[in-house]
Design an enzyme around this catalytic site. Sequence first.
Site, PDB file in Angstrom:
ATOM      1  N   ASP A 141     -19.886  -4.914 -25.796  1.00 27.50           N
ATOM      2  CA  ASP A 141     -19.827  -5.946 -26.838  1.00 27.50           C
ATOM      3  C   ASP A 141     -19.851  -7.320 -26.179  1.00 27.50           C
ATOM      4  O   ASP A 141     -20.553  -7.517 -25.182  1.00 27.50           O
ATOM      5  CB  ASP A 141     -18.562  -5.739 -27.686  1.00 27.50           C
ATOM      6  CG  ASP A 141     -18.718  -6.213 -29.121  1.00 27.50           C
ATOM      7  OD1 ASP A 141     -18.738  -7.448 -29.323  1.00 27.50           O
ATOM      8  OD2 ASP A 141     -18.804  -5.380 -30.027  1.00 27.50           O
ATOM      9  N   HIS A 183     -15.831 -11.382 -31.143  1.00 31.45           N
ATOM     10  CA  HIS A 183     -16.281 -10.122 -31.743  1.00 31.45           C
ATOM     11  C   HIS A 183     -15.720  -8.913 -30.990  1.00 31.45           C
ATOM     12  O   HIS A 183     -15.157  -7.990 -31.587  1.00 31.45           O
ATOM     13  CB  HIS A 183     -17.806 -10.109 -31.732  1.00 31.45           C
ATOM     14  CG  HIS A 183     -18.439  -9.004 -32.516  1.00 31.45           C
ATOM     15  ND1 HIS A 183     -18.735  -7.783 -31.964  1.00 31.45           N
ATOM     16  CD2 HIS A 183     -18.865  -8.946 -33.801  1.00 31.45           C
ATOM     17  CE1 HIS A 183     -19.313  -7.018 -32.871  1.00 31.45           C
ATOM     18  NE2 HIS A 183     -19.409  -7.698 -34.001  1.00 31.45           N
ATOM     19  N   ALA A 206     -28.496   2.466 -33.234  1.00 34.38           N
ATOM     20  CA  ALA A 206     -27.747   3.458 -33.998  1.00 34.38           C
ATOM     21  C   ALA A 206     -28.638   4.528 -34.604  1.00 34.38           C
ATOM     22  O   ALA A 206     -28.228   5.681 -34.760  1.00 34.38           O
ATOM     23  CB  ALA A 206     -26.940   2.763 -35.102  1.00 34.38           C
ATOM     24  N   SER A 248     -19.890  -3.663 -37.887  1.00 32.83           N
ATOM     25  CA  SER A 248     -19.253  -3.875 -36.575  1.00 32.83           C
ATOM     26  C   SER A 248     -17.786  -3.493 -36.609  1.00 32.83           C
ATOM     27  O   SER A 248     -17.221  -3.064 -35.602  1.00 32.83           O
ATOM     28  CB  SER A 248     -19.359  -5.347 -36.170  1.00 32.83           C
ATOM     29  OG  SER A 248     -20.615  -5.656 -35.661  1.00 32.83           O
TER      30      SER A 248
END
Length: 387
Positions: free
Chosen positions: A105, A137, A275, A328
């Site tokens: 990340d 984040h 993903a 997220s």
Amino acid sequence: MKEKYIILRGRGFAAGLGATPFEVAAEPAPAFEVDELDYRKAAQLSARADIQMVAPAMPMRLTQPVEMLPVAAPAQGPGTAWGVHAVKADTSPFDGEGIVVAMLDTGIDATHPAFSGVTFVQENFTDDPNGGDTVGHGTHCAGTIFGRDVDGFRIGVARGVAKALIGKVLSDKGGSSERIADAMQWAVNNGAHVISMSLGIDFPGYSAGLQERGFPPELAISRALVGYRMNVLLFERLASALRARAQATLIVAAAGNESRRKVDPRFEIAVSPPAVSEGIVSVAALGQDAAGLSVAEFSNTGALISGPGVSVISAAVGGGLRTMSGTSMATPHVAGVAALWAQKLIQSSPLGWQIFNARVLSSGTSNGFAPGFDPTDTGAGLATAPQ
């Protein structure tokens, strides 16, 4: 005109995608390199028998939260974040002890009280000389996976995790797919049982970059589509090779936040890379209201499983807590649940990828969902911790 390409070497690798565990068990770890090639040279190289994949390095970006709000001091204190309760981590006898989690990340604020007692192995895969989290984040996502209580308020699903691998793969300027691939290998080589990634390919940015370099719009879009497809395959084959390693590693990634159901119920975007790649657990976001749980209006459709992703309270850079919404935020819930399942499975037998993946996906439930939900949006349902 040359650009960066990721070259994945090795024989028999593609066949491993559909092979049994016994057929893939002997496959070596994937070997890839990055080189500057022109388009024709890349096409010629991809035809060689000893080359599994040649894919252009594409820009990667955060799966940007759709909401970021501070949490007022009175909201802090004894209690449990709603997502931790929803996945039943607060009633599970497991806490993630002995499990290694990797988060790829924006880095982490390792000094936050939520991470007291956690041993970090950190690696910076960006050009940002600041190895810490300047965005916030990564710190928020890490808090949801394994954060300790903050002033008595529980934010972490697997708060017994004692070792975490933090790969800074994104700065405020984004990142690139070759560095994500590099970080995934780094995580596996350092013993990760679970890898959490809340990021995606920046297709518009790649296409725009080609146009800035002189490509006509039609050709830029065509080249970007080829690159997009090749990167989906790259992550599929990388995931296939990684799951053939002796230690099972489950890769969990955000579905993306591009849907706009409030604008138009038909405005649903499919799961974005990485993903969407086979072998990666894609995660949709759920919110809650009086009618029950439902897919978040921004959550991309077609994910394999879901996690709490609306108004999630977790750690903020510099201390304290903040609220964020997005796939997220749903992804670290599922990563935390996966850590709990890994702990349970390891107690009875060696951790195999197939059983690990199956247990996490089969933990999904639609109990508590609002009437009329679409399984295409929510996959197997809400991931839940072993009880």
